[in-house]
Design a protein around this motif. Structure first.
Motif, PDB file in Angstrom:
ATOM      1  N   LYS A  30      36.680  46.994  45.411  1.00 50.00           N
ATOM      2  CA  LYS A  30      36.931  47.844  46.576  1.00 50.00           C
ATOM      3  C   LYS A  30      36.325  47.263  47.850  1.00 50.00           C
ATOM      4  O   LYS A  30      36.734  47.624  48.951  1.00 50.00           O
ATOM      5  CB  LYS A  30      36.363  49.245  46.331  1.00 50.00           C
ATOM      6  CG  LYS A  30      37.083  50.026  45.243  1.00 50.00           C
ATOM      7  CD  LYS A  30      36.441  51.388  45.020  1.00 50.00           C
ATOM      8  CE  LYS A  30      37.144  52.152  43.897  1.00 50.00           C
ATOM      9  NZ  LYS A  30      36.501  53.471  43.641  1.00 50.00           N
ATOM     10  N   GLN A  31      35.357  46.359  47.676  1.00 50.98           N
ATOM     11  CA  GLN A  31      34.703  45.735  48.836  1.00 50.98           C
ATOM     12  C   GLN A  31      35.422  44.460  49.288  1.00 50.98           C
ATOM     13  O   GLN A  31      35.073  43.898  50.320  1.00 50.98           O
ATOM     14  CB  GLN A  31      33.241  45.391  48.492  1.00 50.98           C
ATOM     15  CG  GLN A  31      32.443  46.539  47.902  1.00 50.98           C
ATOM     16  CD  GLN A  31      32.396  47.755  48.796  1.00 50.98           C
ATOM     17  OE1 GLN A  31      32.208  47.628  50.002  1.00 50.98           O
ATOM     18  NE2 GLN A  31      32.570  48.939  48.209  1.00 50.98           N
ATOM     19  N   PHE A  32      36.421  44.004  48.510  1.00 53.17           N
ATOM     20  CA  PHE A  32      37.123  42.767  48.825  1.00 53.17           C
ATOM     21  C   PHE A  32      38.221  42.998  49.854  1.00 53.17           C
ATOM     22  O   PHE A  32      38.758  44.099  49.972  1.00 53.17           O
ATOM     23  CB  PHE A  32      37.764  42.168  47.559  1.00 53.17           C
ATOM     24  CG  PHE A  32      36.780  41.584  46.572  1.00 53.17           C
ATOM     25  CD1 PHE A  32      35.477  41.332  46.930  1.00 53.17           C
ATOM     26  CD2 PHE A  32      37.182  41.280  45.268  1.00 53.17           C
ATOM     27  CE1 PHE A  32      34.576  40.794  46.021  1.00 53.17           C
ATOM     28  CE2 PHE A  32      36.294  40.742  44.356  1.00 53.17           C
ATOM     29  CZ  PHE A  32      34.990  40.503  44.734  1.00 53.17           C
ATOM     30  N   THR A  33      38.559  41.926  50.573  1.00 56.48           N
ATOM     31  CA  THR A  33      39.746  41.946  51.413  1.00 56.48           C
ATOM     32  C   THR A  33      40.975  41.794  50.517  1.00 56.48           C
ATOM     33  O   THR A  33      40.855  41.463  49.324  1.00 56.48           O
ATOM     34  CB  THR A  33      39.725  40.792  52.427  1.00 56.48           C
ATOM     35  OG1 THR A  33      39.781  39.537  51.710  1.00 56.48           O
ATOM     36  CG2 THR A  33      38.460  40.835  53.283  1.00 56.48           C
ATOM     37  N   GLU A  34      42.142  41.997  51.075  1.00 58.73           N
ATOM     38  CA  GLU A  34      43.374  41.878  50.298  1.00 58.73           C
ATOM     39  C   GLU A  34      43.522  40.472  49.722  1.00 58.73           C
ATOM     40  O   GLU A  34      43.916  40.303  48.567  1.00 58.73           O
ATOM     41  CB  GLU A  34      44.578  42.217  51.182  1.00 58.73           C
ATOM     42  CG  GLU A  34      45.896  42.233  50.443  1.00 58.73           C
ATOM     43  CD  GLU A  34      47.053  42.678  51.330  1.00 58.73           C
ATOM     44  OE1 GLU A  34      48.209  42.348  51.007  1.00 58.73           O
ATOM     45  OE2 GLU A  34      46.786  43.343  52.331  1.00 58.73           O
ATOM     46  N   GLN A  35      43.185  39.455  50.540  1.00 53.60           N
ATOM     47  CA  GLN A  35      43.305  38.074  50.083  1.00 53.60           C
ATOM     48  C   GLN A  35      42.313  37.785  48.971  1.00 53.60           C
ATOM     49  O   GLN A  35      42.623  37.107  47.983  1.00 53.60           O
ATOM     50  CB  GLN A  35      43.059  37.109  51.254  1.00 53.60           C
ATOM     51  CG  GLN A  35      43.243  35.628  50.899  1.00 53.60           C
ATOM     52  CD  GLN A  35      44.648  35.323  50.412  1.00 53.60           C
ATOM     53  OE1 GLN A  35      45.623  35.659  51.079  1.00 53.60           O
ATOM     54  NE2 GLN A  35      44.767  34.694  49.251  1.00 53.60           N
ATOM     55  N   GLU A  36      41.096  38.317  49.104  1.00 54.98           N
ATOM     56  CA  GLU A  36      40.082  38.112  48.073  1.00 54.98           C
ATOM     57  C   GLU A  36      40.483  38.770  46.760  1.00 54.98           C
ATOM     58  O   GLU A  36      40.235  38.226  45.684  1.00 54.98           O
ATOM     59  CB  GLU A  36      38.736  38.665  48.559  1.00 54.98           C
ATOM     60  CG  GLU A  36      38.082  37.815  49.646  1.00 54.98           C
ATOM     61  CD  GLU A  36      36.891  38.494  50.279  1.00 54.98           C
ATOM     62  OE1 GLU A  36      36.056  37.797  50.880  1.00 54.98           O
ATOM     63  OE2 GLU A  36      36.792  39.752  50.189  1.00 54.98           O
ATOM     64  N   VAL A  37      41.126  39.934  46.842  1.00 54.72           N
ATOM     65  CA  VAL A  37      41.602  40.611  45.635  1.00 54.72           C
ATOM     66  C   VAL A  37      42.651  39.752  44.933  1.00 54.72           C
ATOM     67  O   VAL A  37      42.632  39.580  43.707  1.00 54.72           O
ATOM     68  CB  VAL A  37      42.192  41.993  45.974  1.00 54.72           C
ATOM     69  CG1 VAL A  37      42.923  42.578  44.765  1.00 54.72           C
ATOM     70  CG2 VAL A  37      41.092  42.942  46.426  1.00 54.72           C
ATOM     71  N   GLU A  38      43.568  39.172  45.723  1.00 56.80           N
ATOM     72  CA  GLU A  38      44.604  38.313  45.147  1.00 56.80           C
ATOM     73  C   GLU A  38      43.990  37.091  44.482  1.00 56.80           C
ATOM     74  O   GLU A  38      44.355  36.722  43.357  1.00 56.80           O
ATOM     75  CB  GLU A  38      45.590  37.884  46.240  1.00 56.80           C
ATOM     76  CG  GLU A  38      46.460  39.018  46.775  1.00 56.80           C
ATOM     77  CD  GLU A  38      47.433  38.528  47.830  1.00 56.80           C
ATOM     78  OE1 GLU A  38      47.542  37.294  48.020  1.00 56.80           O
ATOM     79  OE2 GLU A  38      48.085  39.369  48.459  1.00 56.80           O
ATOM     80  N   ASP A  39      43.050  36.452  45.189  1.00 52.51           N
ATOM     81  CA  ASP A  39      42.413  35.243  44.649  1.00 52.51           C
ATOM     82  C   ASP A  39      41.657  35.553  43.354  1.00 52.51           C
ATOM     83  O   ASP A  39      41.745  34.808  42.372  1.00 52.51           O
ATOM     84  CB  ASP A  39      41.431  34.650  45.675  1.00 52.51           C
ATOM     85  CG  ASP A  39      42.151  34.076  46.886  1.00 52.51           C
ATOM     86  OD1 ASP A  39      43.370  33.845  46.791  1.00 52.51           O
ATOM     87  OD2 ASP A  39      41.482  33.869  47.923  1.00 52.51           O
ATOM     88  N   MET A  40      40.916  36.660  43.374  1.00 52.92           N
ATOM     89  CA  MET A  40      40.115  37.004  42.207  1.00 52.92           C
ATOM     90  C   MET A  40      40.997  37.413  41.030  1.00 52.92           C
ATOM     91  O   MET A  40      40.704  37.076  39.878  1.00 52.92           O
ATOM     92  CB  MET A  40      39.140  38.131  42.564  1.00 52.92           C
ATOM     93  CG  MET A  40      37.991  38.290  41.602  1.00 52.92           C
ATOM     94  SD  MET A  40      37.097  36.743  41.287  1.00 52.92           S
ATOM     95  CE  MET A  40      36.805  36.165  42.956  1.00 52.92           C
ATOM     96  N   THR A  41      42.073  38.121  41.312  1.00 51.23           N
ATOM     97  CA  THR A  41      43.009  38.515  40.257  1.00 51.23           C
ATOM     98  C   THR A  41      43.609  37.288  39.586  1.00 51.23           C
ATOM     99  O   THR A  41      43.735  37.222  38.352  1.00 51.23           O
ATOM    100  CB  THR A  41      44.135  39.395  40.821  1.00 51.23           C
ATOM    101  OG1 THR A  41      43.557  40.568  41.414  1.00 51.23           O
ATOM    102  CG2 THR A  41      45.108  39.817  39.733  1.00 51.23           C
ATOM    103  N   GLN A  43      35.716  30.639  40.499  1.00 52.78           N
ATOM    104  CA  GLN A  43      35.645  30.693  39.040  1.00 52.78           C
ATOM    105  C   GLN A  43      34.373  31.417  38.576  1.00 52.78           C
ATOM    106  O   GLN A  43      34.407  32.214  37.639  1.00 52.78           O
ATOM    107  CB  GLN A  43      35.696  29.267  38.463  1.00 52.78           C
ATOM    108  CG  GLN A  43      37.065  28.624  38.590  1.00 52.78           C
ATOM    109  CD  GLN A  43      37.041  27.154  38.216  1.00 52.78           C
ATOM    110  OE1 GLN A  43      36.003  26.492  38.316  1.00 52.78           O
ATOM    111  NE2 GLN A  43      38.182  26.635  37.778  1.00 52.78           N
ATOM    112  N   LYS A  44      33.259  31.136  39.260  1.00 53.03           N
ATOM    113  CA  LYS A  44      32.021  31.836  38.926  1.00 53.03           C
ATOM    114  C   LYS A  44      32.158  33.337  39.173  1.00 53.03           C
ATOM    115  O   LYS A  44      31.694  34.151  38.371  1.00 53.03           O
ATOM    116  CB  LYS A  44      30.867  31.281  39.753  1.00 53.03           C
ATOM    117  CG  LYS A  44      30.464  29.859  39.397  1.00 53.03           C
ATOM    118  CD  LYS A  44      29.347  29.384  40.314  1.00 53.03           C
ATOM    119  CE  LYS A  44      28.966  27.941  40.022  1.00 53.03           C
ATOM    120  NZ  LYS A  44      27.898  27.452  40.940  1.00 53.03           N
ATOM    121  N   ALA A  45      32.793  33.686  40.286  1.00 52.04           N
ATOM    122  CA  ALA A  45      32.976  35.101  40.607  1.00 52.04           C
ATOM    123  C   ALA A  45      33.839  35.782  39.556  1.00 52.04           C
ATOM    124  O   ALA A  45      33.574  36.923  39.148  1.00 52.04           O
ATOM    125  CB  ALA A  45      33.605  35.245  41.995  1.00 52.04           C
TER     126      ALA A  45
END
Length: 338
Positions: free
Chosen positions: A31-42, A12-14
Motif C-alpha cells: 500500500k506504500q508503493f507507487t503504481e510502478q513499484e507495485v508492478e515491478d515487485m509483482t 530481487q531482495k525486496a
C-alpha cells in the motif's frame, strides 16, 4: 530466482523479503508503493521460484541491519550509527551497512552536522574557503544554515551567499573530500554516487529567509554592488505576494493604504482564499464590498498584469519594511516589535 551465489539486485531482495514476510504483512507494505513499484515487485515475486533458506536468511538479516542502522542515524547521526554497528558487527560489516544505507536511502552529505548546534558548525567551517562554506550550508536545513551565515563575518556573508546562489552541481568526489576534512573527529559518511543538485537561487533564498534582517540587508547590499542581476533575482523570490499572510493586521492595513486599488484588485485575482480573506478583513466594509463586486464582474485579464500588480505590492511591502514602518516575520522570531 538467483541462488545465494549470485549477486541479487535490490528488487530481487525486496521480492524475497515480501515472500518471507507473508501475505498479510506484504499487502500492508504494498500500500506504500507507487503504481510502478507495485508492478515491478509483482513481476519479481512472480519470477521467484524456489528460494533456499540461507538466501532468505541473508536477505532478512540485511534488512534488519539496515533498519537498525537507520534507527541509529535518526537518534544520533551516521557517526553514532557506525560506532554502534562496529561494536555489534565489526568494522568491515558496519561500513558495508552504512554504505548500503546511504546509497539506497540517499542520506545527505554532511549529515553529521545536522545534529550540531550552529555555533559548533561555525567553529568547524568559519576558517574554510568561502566555496567550502557555501557547499556545507547548501546541505544544511535552511534555519541552521541561516544561523551560521548570520554568525560569519560581514566580509564573508555576501561572498558565501553569492557562491550558494551560483552553485550548480558538485561531484561526489569533491563532496567526499570536503567531508573528510571536516570530519576529523567524526566518522566518515558516504555520499550518493550520482552528481547532486545543490545550491542555486532557491537555496540562498531559503537560507536568507532564516537570517536576521540586518544580515539579509548587508548581504543584498553587497551583492547589488558585485552582481546586481543576482541581487535582484534573489529579492524577487525573498517575499512573494502570497507571503502577505505573515504580516500582522496593522501592517496589512498600511500596505492597503499605500497601494493602488486597481493593483490590489488585480493582485487578488489569483490569490488564495486565505490571502483574500485576510485583505478583506483589514478593509472597511464599504471598501471590501466594492472590491468584491468589481472582482465578480471583472472580465478576463492577462496573467502578466496580475503578476505585475502583485510585484508592485511586494515592492511596497519591502519599502515599508526598509523604512522600519512594518515588520516581516522571518527566521526564528528575531524581528519583534517593541
Amino acid at each position: 530466482m538467483p541462488t545465494r551465489k549470485t549477486k541479487l539486485t535490490g528488487k530481487q531482495k525486496a521480492a524475497i523479503l515480501m515472500i518471507a514476510l507473508g501475505t498479510d504483512v506484504s499487502a500492508t507494505v504494498f500500500k506504500q508503493f507507487t503504481e510502478q513499484e507495485v508492478e515491478d515487485m509483482t513481476l519479481e515475486i512472480s519470477n521467484a521460484r524456489k528460494i533456499d533458506a540461507e538466501t532468505k536468511a541473508q536477505v532478512i538479516d540485511e534488512f534488519f541491519q539496515t533498519a537498525l542502522a537507520q534507527e541509529y542515524i535518526s537518534q544520533g547521526g551516521i557517526g553514532y550509527a557506525k560506532q554502534i554497528l562496529e561494536k555489534a558487527l565489526g568494522s568491515d560489516e558496519a561500513n558495508k551497512v552504512i554504505q548500503r544505507l546511504t546509497s539506497t536511502l540517499q542520506v545527505k552529505p554532511f549529515d553529521f552536522m545536522r545534529k550540531s548546534d550552529p555555533q559548533q558548525i561555525l567553529n568547524f567551517i568559519q576558517n574554510e574557503h568561502p566555496q567550502t562554506i557555501a557547499l556545507v550550508l547548501s546541505y544544511l536545513d535552511p534555519d541552521q544554515a541561516g544561523a551560521v551565515l548570520s554568525a560569519l563575518s560581514v566580509e564573508q556573508q555576501a561572498n558565501v551567499a553569492r557562491r550558494i546562489a551560483q552553485m550548480d552541481r558538485t561531484s561526489p568526489e569533491t563532496i567526499t573530500q570536503v567531508e573528510r576534512i571536516l570530519e576529523k573527529k567524526i566518522s566518515n559518511s558516504s555520499v550518493n554516487e550520482d552528481y547532486t543538485q545543490i545550491g542555486g537561487i532557491s537555496s540562498i533564498v531559503s537560507v536568507l529567509n532564516g537570517v536576521d534582517r540586518t544580515t539579509e540587508r548587508n548581504i543584498l547590499e553587497k551583492l547589488e554592488t558585485h552582481d546586481p542581476d543576482l541581487a535582484e533575482e534573489i529579492k524577487k523570490r525573498m517575499f512573494v505576494f502570497e507571503d502577505i499572510v505573515v504580516l500582522d493586521d496593522r501592517a496589512i492595513q498600511r500596505v492597503i493604504r499605500e497601494s493602488e486599488n486597481e493593483d490590489l484588485i488585480l493582485a487578488m485575482r489569483t490569490a488564495s482564499d486565505e490571502v483574500k480573506d485576510l485583505l478583506f478583513k483589514n478593509m472597511s466594509e464599504r471598501m471590501a464590498a466594492s472590491f468584491k463586486e468589481e472582482m465578480e464582474y471583472m472580465g478576463p485579464v492577462r496573467l502578466h498584469d496580475v503578476e505585475e500588480a502583485q510585484t508592485k505590492i511586494v515592492n511596497t511591502i519591502r519599502k515599508l519594511e526598509d523604512a522600519g514602518e512594518i515588520v516581516i516575520a522571518r527566521g526564528k522570531g528575531d524581528d519583534v516589535i517593541v
